[in-house]
Design an enzyme around this catalytic site. Structure first.
Site, PDB file in Angstrom:
ATOM      1  N   GLU A 275       0.880  -1.166   0.000  1.00  0.00           N
ATOM      2  CA  GLU A 275       0.000   0.000   0.000  1.00  0.00           C
ATOM      3  C   GLU A 275       0.917   1.215   0.000  1.00  0.00           C
ATOM      4  O   GLU A 275       1.496   1.560   1.025  1.00  0.00           O
ATOM      5  CB  GLU A 275      -0.890  -0.019   1.247  1.00  0.00           C
ATOM      6  CG  GLU A 275      -1.852  -1.202   1.289  1.00  0.00           C
ATOM      7  CD  GLU A 275      -3.126  -0.942   0.488  1.00  0.00           C
ATOM      8  OE1 GLU A 275      -3.522   0.229   0.378  1.00  0.00           O
ATOM      9  OE2 GLU A 275      -3.721  -1.912  -0.028  1.00  0.00           O
ATOM     10  N   CYS A 310      -1.916   9.023   2.419  1.00  0.00           N
ATOM     11  CA  CYS A 310      -1.597   8.516   1.080  1.00  0.00           C
ATOM     12  C   CYS A 310      -2.722   8.808   0.087  1.00  0.00           C
ATOM     13  O   CYS A 310      -2.530   8.717  -1.115  1.00  0.00           O
ATOM     14  CB  CYS A 310      -1.322   7.030   1.142  1.00  0.00           C
ATOM     15  SG  CYS A 310      -2.513   6.143   2.161  1.00  0.00           S
TER      16      CYS A 310
END
Lengths: 541, 409
Positions: A275, A310
């Site tokens: 991720e 993110c």
């Protein structure tokens, strides 16, 4: 059990406040807090030129090296091989324990998040605690259903037969978490690993030391220590862990370290979920409800860990003539949200460390950029705060337009036609998320069609990850694999194909010697063509 | 094999529209009002590196999946099957669109050059060789790591067959023979590797002189012939050959060979055999077979022949492998509703049927919201009332929401 855990003090990083020892340590001191199989906290220092007045809790020196990591993995593998974690009851017991932990210790969790990031209580609750609880609840509700083998249809080629896909745990998995949502991004994957029946080691980020320490404590107190463990530490501990053979690794962090993790995993043929991040663009058309758009942009940037996420909006693309309206709306809403002096606002997180602060300031102070600031730009190094900052039309080659910003700086790029946004976005690696604000249905269709990203959200930002039915993961530089909801269960499972046959109806056509007739019949059977099969049987085709 | 490939294509043609349609998913109260879907999109440019044992199938089956998912593909067939490699290059150039599908022939240098590039996905079928497919798989994955390229690795492993005594022996042995020698003379990554069994019917299938039988493949190369000979020449297994053992180096043929109760530490028990040699290990209790299998690496396939329901369940529950087949061998790979892939040392990722499409697709999560119904609850400044109300909303407790609204909780 009291736990005392110090984050590593590496060069110019992490000057975490309220550390009594801070002023006694030299820069060359490396502390490695370890929570490994011990009832009290231990730490060791490799090279320390200061004399520490340490608390009486510290008993012995333990370095978490490759050998310790290997022992840990072997212990967990033994636990796994005993079959205990495979059972539905065990999984449920752990998930229920996590819920209990989230309810009973909510205050401690929020406090730790405040210590690490000055994260506002509200944000901490909604984005971390509540999300973790929701993940866990869903797993509890659906687990029986997820664990059931999935029957699939078979064709005439294998008649008579029945087939199913049986989900099974992979074994011993490693979750390496990060610092920006340190609680959620640790617990969420762990919940997935447990629901799939694995044993798991969690390595929280040392850059959020209060949360790391709390996770270690809570895991030891609430969960089955023979199957779930936390290893605290920094690069050396992570390296030691990565040398081991895991059945799966889930890493959340940067693309640079992602490559290192993947290369380490390759040595053991360990499948990996990465991720990562990317520059998440938000395209804003002029046909929007301006107030709602401005609010949601703020929610997706500054009210989201001060842009340190993110999936927070990295930069905006909008029409040249619309930009002033957008900027003025943002200004107005920002003042509503954070007051006239945002550096003092309690409703915004701080920058996590001096390292990150310095990096962000460098982006702002670059020549090409410093005169493009249309809002904000104020900073407070002591408090590690930067005010919400908007920069307008910086050149493409400015530093701030290269890597993921991961902070409260928002570049706005203007274009003549909105369709120009595609070349701008596509010139960069595929991001973890992409956003679009518009009421134009055709533009929505085109955007979804043309832009590839991990996930996408139309007319809002960030909250798509709260939808458990949607996979959360990246593509290309933003990552590989995904999780959330059933995707978590699947990601930590092996889906084993099982075909059942009986001894009846065993046709000799499969077996040598191979005659032309057998060949024809086989061809017909494989194609599943009933007519051909009959013809072949009758010797006609 | 050609039949299987054709079937693959036909399934894809039939289902493609359905697979390409975005899948609607449910949304929660947290994002109300909203709608969500998962949109499948191609990854981009993918690389398929194929193997020599089923050179046509293992090249085109993944390529077909990649194309179905909308990608551009480069295929690197195995040089150890040069005739097929060359044919593939010609046929693909003739029949397919060269701006999207290409073949690169060659050996190590060409493969290395390809692996240095950045691909959006790499699909490797790796075959047991002098290095062992686990090693090669690692090398491939390490090369892919430099570019953060996701991979599908179809490796192999020692596929075990457990044979109970309460079975239809004739059918079981025929199926074992088919799965072992009928499939490329044992050179298939899922053929039974070692069997706890009793007898065989090899003669019926291959006649009295199997070396002359046309129904048996030869060994693919002298390298592999040497590798297999090494297994037979191992001191530990001499005297254990109970059937076959004949070799013809010139014709690259080895007869169907059965070895009985070879020691666990012999060469032949150490790696995937990938040849016409079948070790049989006998056990006193059937449950011992489970321990034997579980102590090894997870194979690509595991087989069990039994009519004992309980043992069947135990086997399925306790043996982890890519795929599992009860009362037959290898057949599961024609069932395209089942994913075909390994786990642990036998590989990662899967394909066949829709799984091929999925393997070469990125599933993009998309959430749609409107500007209506924008609650200020989300936004700062965070007051106590907002906190209480938000807590109630996410808790889904209507009473809590009402109480918070009234300022009571």
């Amino acid at each position: 059990m009291k736990s005392l855990c110090l984050g590593p003090f590496l060069a110019a990083s992490a000057p975490v406040s309220s550390r009594a020892f801070g002023s006694h340590l030299t820069r060359k001191c490396f502390h490695k807090p370890v929570h490994f199989h011990s009832r009290s906290v231990v730490f060791s220092s490799i090279s320390c030129s200061a004399t520490l007045s340490v608390s009486p809790e510290i008993e012995e020196k333990h370095i978490f090296d490759g050998e310790k990591a290997n022992l840990l993995v072997r212990e967990l593998r033994k636990s796994f091989d005993s079959g205990r974690t495979k059972s539905y009851d065990w999984r449920v017991s752990q998930l229920e324990a996590i819920i209990k932990m989230l309810e009973e210790r909510e205050k401690d969790i929020i406090e730790a998040l405040y210590k690490d990031l000055a994260k506002p209580q509200f944000e901490a609750f909604i984005s971390e605690v509540s999300q973790a609880k929701s993940s866990c609840s869903e797993a509890l509700k659906e687990l029986k259903h997820w664990m059931k083998p999935e029957k699939v249809s078979t064709s005439i080629t294998t008649f008579p037969s029945s087939a199913e896909i049986v989900p099974e745990p992979l074994g011993v998995v490693l979750v390496i978490s990060t610092w920006n949502f340190p609680f959620l991004l640790s617990m969420d994957p762990v919940i997935g690993a447990i629901s799939a029946g694995n044993t798991v080691v969690l390595k929280p980020s040392e850059i959020a030391p209060a949360t790391s320490s709390l996770l270690a404590t809570l895991t030891e107190q609430y969960l089955d220590n023979s199957a779930i463990r936390v290893v605290e530490g920094a690069v050396p501990e992570t390296t030691a862990l990565l040398e081991q053979k895991w059945d799966k690794i889930l890493y959340t962090g940067s693309a640079r370290v992602g490559r290192i993790v993947l290369a380490a995993a390759a040595k053991h043929l360990t499948p990996v979920i990465l991720e990562l991040g990317g520059k998440c663009p938000a395209v804003v058309e002029s046909d929007v409800n301006l107030q709602v758009t401005a609010r949601r942009i703020i929610a997706g940037k500054w009210a989201c860990n001060s842009g340190q996420a993110c999936i927070s909006i990295d930069y905006i693309i909008t029409r040249k003539e619309f930009a002033p309206k957008l900027i003025s709306a943002l200004k107005e809403e920002l003042e509503q949200f954070f007051g006239k002096d945002p550096l003092e606002s309690k409703d915004m997180s701080r920058i996590v460390s001096l390292n990150q602060f310095a990096r962000l300031v460098k982006l702002l102070d670059e020549d090409k950029v410093s005169d493009k600031i249309v809002l904000g730009g104020q900073r407070d190094e002591k408090k590690l705060r930067i005010s919400p900052t908007i920069i307008l039309d910086v050149p493409e080659d400015a530093l701030v337009m290269q890597d993921e910003i991961f902070g409260p700086i928002l570049p706005i790029i203007t274009v003549d036609n909105i369709e120009d946004c595609y070349s701008i976005i596509k010139s960069r690696p595929k991001p973890l998320a992409a956003y679009l604000f518009t009421n134009n249905e055709q533009l929505k269709k085109d955007y979804v069609d043309k832009i590839s990203s991990g996930g996408m959200l139309i007319n809002d930002a960030v909250i798509h990850v709260a939808t458990n039915g949607l996979p959360f993961g990246g593509v290309e530089e933003s990552g590989m694999g995904c999780y959330h909801g059933k995707f978590s269960f699947d990601s930590f499972s092996h889906r084993k194909s099982v075909l059942y046959r009986s001894f009846d109806a065993d046709s000799s056509i499969r077996y040598p010697p191979y005659t032309p007739q057998k060949g024809k019949l086989l061809k017909a059977l494989i194609s599943g063509n009933i007519v051909q099969t009959i013809l072949a049987l009758l010797g006609w085709s | 094999m050609i039949g299987m490939l054709k079937n693959s294509c036909e399934v894809i043609l039939k289902e493609l529209k359905h697979w390409m349609t975005p899948e609607k998913v449910k949304t929660s109260i947290r994002t109300f009002p909203s709608s969500a879907e998962i949109v499948p999109e191609p990854l981009g440019v993918v690389l398929v590196i194929s193997a020599w044992n089923y050179p046509l199938l293992l090249s085109l089956d993944p390529v077909v999946g990649a194309i179905a998912a909308g990608n551009a593909v480069v295929l690197k067939p195995s040089e150890i099957a040069p005739a097929t490699s060359s044919l593939l290059a010609k046929l693909i150039e003739k029949y397919m669109d060269p701006s999207f599908v290409r073949v690169v022939e060659g050996e190590v240098d060409e493969t290395t050059a390809l692996l240095q590039q950045k691909w959006d996905k790499i699909f490797y079928t790796v075959i047991a060789g002098l290095l062992g497919n686990g090693r090669v798989g690692r090398i491939m994955m390490t090369a892919a790591a430099k570019h953060l390229t996701p991979v599908v690795l179809e490796l192999g492993g020692k596929s075990p067959v457990v044979v109970d005594s309460n079975i239809n022996l004739k059918v079981a042995t025929r199926r074992i023979i088919y799965g072992k020698w009928g499939l490329n003379n044992g050179q298939a990554c899922i053929s039974p590797d070692y069997v706890n069994a009793l007898k065989t019917e090899l003669e019926e299938c291959y006649g009295k002189n199997p070396m002359e039988s046309e129904d048996l493949s030869r060994i693919v190369s002298s390298n592999h012939f040497a590798r297999l000979s090494r297994f037979l020449n191992d001191d530990k297994v001499s005297g254990k050959i109970v059937y076959g053992g004949e070799k013809d180096e010139k014709k690259l043929r080895i007869a169907p060979t059965i070895l009985l109760d070879v020691p666990r530490d012999s060469l032949i028990m150490g790696e995937e055999i990938f040849g016409p040699l079948l070790p049989i290990i006998t056990v006193n209790k059937l449950e011992e077979s489970l321990d034997l299998i579980i102590s090894g690496e997870k194979p690509l396939a595991a087989y069990v022949f039994t009519t004992d329901k309980k043992f069947k369940e135990q086997f399925v529950k306790n043996v982890s492998s890519g795929g599992l087949l009860v009362n037959d061998t290898t057949l599961h790979l024609v069932v395209d509703t089942l994913p075909f892939g390994g786990v642990g040392e036998s590989g990662m990722g899967a394909y066949h049927g829709k799984f091929s499409f999925d393997a070469f697709t990125h599933k993009k999560a998309v959430l749609y919201r409107s500007f209506a119904g924008d609650s200020s609850l989300r936004y700062p400044p965070y007051t106590d009332t907002k906190k209480r109300l938000m807590k109630a909303v996410v808790g889904g407790r209507i009473l809590g929401i009402i109480r918070a609204l009234l300022g009571q909780s």
